[in-house]
Design a protein around this motif. Structure first.
Motif, PDB file in Angstrom:
ATOM      1  N   SER A   4       0.834  -1.207   0.000  1.00  0.00           N
ATOM      2  CA  SER A   4       0.000   0.000   0.000  1.00  0.00           C
ATOM      3  C   SER A   4       0.863   1.248   0.000  1.00  0.00           C
ATOM      4  O   SER A   4       1.858   1.330   0.732  1.00  0.00           O
ATOM      5  N   ILE A   5       0.475   2.213  -0.814  1.00  0.00           N
ATOM      6  CA  ILE A   5       1.149   3.513  -0.857  1.00  0.00           C
ATOM      7  C   ILE A   5       0.185   4.538  -0.274  1.00  0.00           C
ATOM      8  O   ILE A   5      -0.929   4.715  -0.779  1.00  0.00           O
ATOM      9  N   ILE A   6       0.600   5.200   0.787  1.00  0.00           N
ATOM     10  CA  ILE A   6      -0.259   6.180   1.456  1.00  0.00           C
ATOM     11  C   ILE A   6      -0.102   7.555   0.816  1.00  0.00           C
ATOM     12  O   ILE A   6       1.002   8.096   0.720  1.00  0.00           O
ATOM     13  N   LEU A   7      -1.249   8.106   0.390  1.00  0.00           N
ATOM     14  CA  LEU A   7      -1.282   9.433  -0.228  1.00  0.00           C
ATOM     15  C   LEU A   7      -2.077  10.409   0.624  1.00  0.00           C
ATOM     16  O   LEU A   7      -2.872  10.015   1.490  1.00  0.00           O
ATOM     17  N   PHE A   8      -1.889  11.678   0.340  1.00  0.00           N
ATOM     18  CA  PHE A   8      -2.604  12.788   0.973  1.00  0.00           C
ATOM     19  C   PHE A   8      -2.549  13.929  -0.033  1.00  0.00           C
ATOM     20  O   PHE A   8      -1.784  13.880  -1.005  1.00  0.00           O
ATOM     21  N   TRP A  31       0.442 -10.643  -6.195  1.00  0.00           N
ATOM     22  CA  TRP A  31       1.125  -9.384  -5.869  1.00  0.00           C
ATOM     23  C   TRP A  31       0.164  -8.250  -6.193  1.00  0.00           C
ATOM     24  O   TRP A  31      -0.263  -8.086  -7.324  1.00  0.00           O
ATOM     25  N   LYS A  32      -0.182  -7.468  -5.189  1.00  0.00           N
ATOM     26  CA  LYS A  32      -1.172  -6.412  -5.382  1.00  0.00           C
ATOM     27  C   LYS A  32      -0.660  -5.095  -4.811  1.00  0.00           C
ATOM     28  O   LYS A  32      -0.138  -5.052  -3.695  1.00  0.00           O
ATOM     29  N   VAL A  33      -0.798  -4.044  -5.597  1.00  0.00           N
ATOM     30  CA  VAL A  33      -0.362  -2.711  -5.175  1.00  0.00           C
ATOM     31  C   VAL A  33      -1.579  -1.795  -5.135  1.00  0.00           C
ATOM     32  O   VAL A  33      -2.382  -1.776  -6.075  1.00  0.00           O
ATOM     33  N   GLY A  34      -1.737  -1.044  -4.054  1.00  0.00           N
ATOM     34  CA  GLY A  34      -2.887  -0.160  -3.936  1.00  0.00           C
ATOM     35  C   GLY A  34      -2.513   1.215  -3.406  1.00  0.00           C
ATOM     36  O   GLY A  34      -1.540   1.371  -2.667  1.00  0.00           O
ATOM     37  N   LEU A  35      -3.273   2.214  -3.823  1.00  0.00           N
ATOM     38  CA  LEU A  35      -3.127   3.573  -3.311  1.00  0.00           C
ATOM     39  C   LEU A  35      -4.194   3.785  -2.251  1.00  0.00           C
ATOM     40  O   LEU A  35      -5.372   3.517  -2.496  1.00  0.00           O
ATOM     41  N   ILE A  36      -3.797   4.231  -1.067  1.00  0.00           N
ATOM     42  CA  ILE A  36      -4.771   4.410   0.005  1.00  0.00           C
ATOM     43  C   ILE A  36      -4.665   5.816   0.585  1.00  0.00           C
ATOM     44  O   ILE A  36      -3.601   6.434   0.613  1.00  0.00           O
ATOM     45  N   GLY A  37      -5.795   6.324   1.051  1.00  0.00           N
ATOM     46  CA  GLY A  37      -5.836   7.667   1.612  1.00  0.00           C
ATOM     47  C   GLY A  37      -7.072   7.849   2.473  1.00  0.00           C
ATOM     48  O   GLY A  37      -7.916   6.950   2.562  1.00  0.00           O
ATOM     49  N   GLU A  38      -7.189   9.007   3.079  1.00  0.00           N
ATOM     50  CA  GLU A  38      -8.322   9.244   3.975  1.00  0.00           C
ATOM     51  C   GLU A  38      -9.590   9.637   3.220  1.00  0.00           C
ATOM     52  O   GLU A  38     -10.677   9.621   3.786  1.00  0.00           O
ATOM     53  N   ARG A  39      -9.431   9.975   1.941  1.00  0.00           N
ATOM     54  CA  ARG A  39     -10.596  10.311   1.125  1.00  0.00           C
ATOM     55  C   ARG A  39     -10.595   9.475  -0.145  1.00  0.00           C
ATOM     56  O   ARG A  39      -9.593   8.855  -0.500  1.00  0.00           O
ATOM     57  N   ALA A  40     -11.692   9.456  -0.849  1.00  0.00           N
ATOM     58  CA  ALA A  40     -11.808   8.652  -2.069  1.00  0.00           C
ATOM     59  C   ALA A  40     -10.876   9.150  -3.163  1.00  0.00           C
ATOM     60  O   ALA A  40     -10.451   8.374  -4.026  1.00  0.00           O
ATOM     61  N   GLU A  41     -10.566  10.436  -3.125  1.00  0.00           N
ATOM     62  CA  GLU A  41      -9.638  11.015  -4.089  1.00  0.00           C
ATOM     63  C   GLU A  41      -8.642  11.919  -3.374  1.00  0.00           C
ATOM     64  O   GLU A  41      -9.002  12.595  -2.404  1.00  0.00           O
ATOM     65  N   GLN A  42      -7.402  11.894  -3.839  1.00  0.00           N
ATOM     66  CA  GLN A  42      -6.381  12.787  -3.293  1.00  0.00           C
ATOM     67  C   GLN A  42      -5.739  13.524  -4.466  1.00  0.00           C
ATOM     68  O   GLN A  42      -5.631  12.980  -5.575  1.00  0.00           O
ATOM     69  N   ARG A  43      -5.327  14.752  -4.217  1.00  0.00           N
ATOM     70  CA  ARG A  43      -4.803  15.600  -5.288  1.00  0.00           C
ATOM     71  C   ARG A  43      -3.312  15.822  -5.119  1.00  0.00           C
ATOM     72  O   ARG A  43      -2.820  16.099  -4.025  1.00  0.00           O
ATOM     73  N   SER A  44      -2.581  15.696  -6.221  1.00  0.00           N
ATOM     74  CA  SER A  44      -1.130  15.831  -6.187  1.00  0.00           C
ATOM     75  C   SER A  44      -0.699  17.295  -6.131  1.00  0.00           C
ATOM     76  O   SER A  44      -1.518  18.214  -6.269  1.00  0.00           O
ATOM     77  N   ARG A  45       0.584  17.487  -5.996  1.00  0.00           N
ATOM     78  CA  ARG A  45       1.156  18.835  -5.951  1.00  0.00           C
ATOM     79  C   ARG A  45       0.875  19.600  -7.237  1.00  0.00           C
ATOM     80  O   ARG A  45       0.746  20.826  -7.231  1.00  0.00           O
ATOM     81  N   THR A  46       0.776  18.875  -8.363  1.00  0.00           N
ATOM     82  CA  THR A  46       0.509  19.530  -9.650  1.00  0.00           C
ATOM     83  C   THR A  46      -0.968  19.445 -10.025  1.00  0.00           C
ATOM     84  O   THR A  46      -1.323  19.565 -11.193  1.00  0.00           O
TER      85      THR A  46
END
Length: 201
Positions: A4-8, A31-46
């Protein structure tokens, strides 16, 4: 294996997308890779909006948890609800960070009295958590690792892949993104190693 990769919000694009791409090159069953965060969508710096695969609760079930970096990491230091939602166990999980993601590891108590790879601008914050920031691209202490600088995400991924899969898989994946001449040399070494193994067998 679940990684899991934690995003914000305000995560650094390069760090996340490089980790995502490399981890998804692993050729291993289950082998499974997932993006996880506190909301359904997270926005990047750009300002790229990314849909999450799951919430932060999945971190506790993951074999490896990797934290993104970016300006948003510093903001999350003052968000106790975000920090409380992340349940990790370094005894049974691989835990890593890239860039300012190390600040979140420090806030969670995962780097206490340890060294951490860090840009000089982060080191004063790490020190407040009892962490010694060092100007090195990658630092590993047991099941916890930190990488400093966007391209150092390669080393973080390589560490995780070797621990969860194999050294050969790590070399294959990291070799696949090298400039062409280096990649061809890497492929030649792989063929040579394969021949030697066949002879030894």
């Amino acid at each position: 294996m679940l990684i899991s990769i934690i995003l914000f919000d305000d995560f650094t694009d390069l760090e996340v997308f490089l980790m995502w791409d490399l981890l998804n090159r692993v050729e291993q069953r289950a082998w499974k890779v997932g993006l996880i965060g506190e909301r359904a969508e997270q926005r990047s710096r750009t300002h790229i909006t990314v849909s999450m695969h799951a919430g932060l609760d999945v971190a506790a079930q993951s074999n490896a948890v990797l934290f993104a970096g970016g300006p948003g990491a510093r903001k999350k230091l003052g968000d106790p609800r975000f920090l409380r939602a992340i349940k990790l166990d370094p005894e049974r999980q691989l835990i890593g960070s890239v860039g300012t993601g190390s600040l979140l590891l420090a806030a969670l108590g995962l780097l206490a009295h340890k060294r951490a790879a860090a840009h000089p601008s982060q080191q004063d914050v790490l020190q407040r958590f009892g962490v010694r920031g060092v100007d090195e691209p990658f630092v590993c202490d047991g099941n916890v690792a930190t990488a400093a600088g966007g391209l150092a995400a390669q080393q973080l991924v390589g560490w995780a892949v070797e621990r969860l899969s194999s050294q050969r898989e790590r070399e294959r994946i990291l070799g696949s993104i090298q400039p062409l001449a280096s990649s061809m040399k890497h492929a030649a070494r792989e063929r040579e190693t394969h021949v030697l193994r066949r002879v030894d067998w």
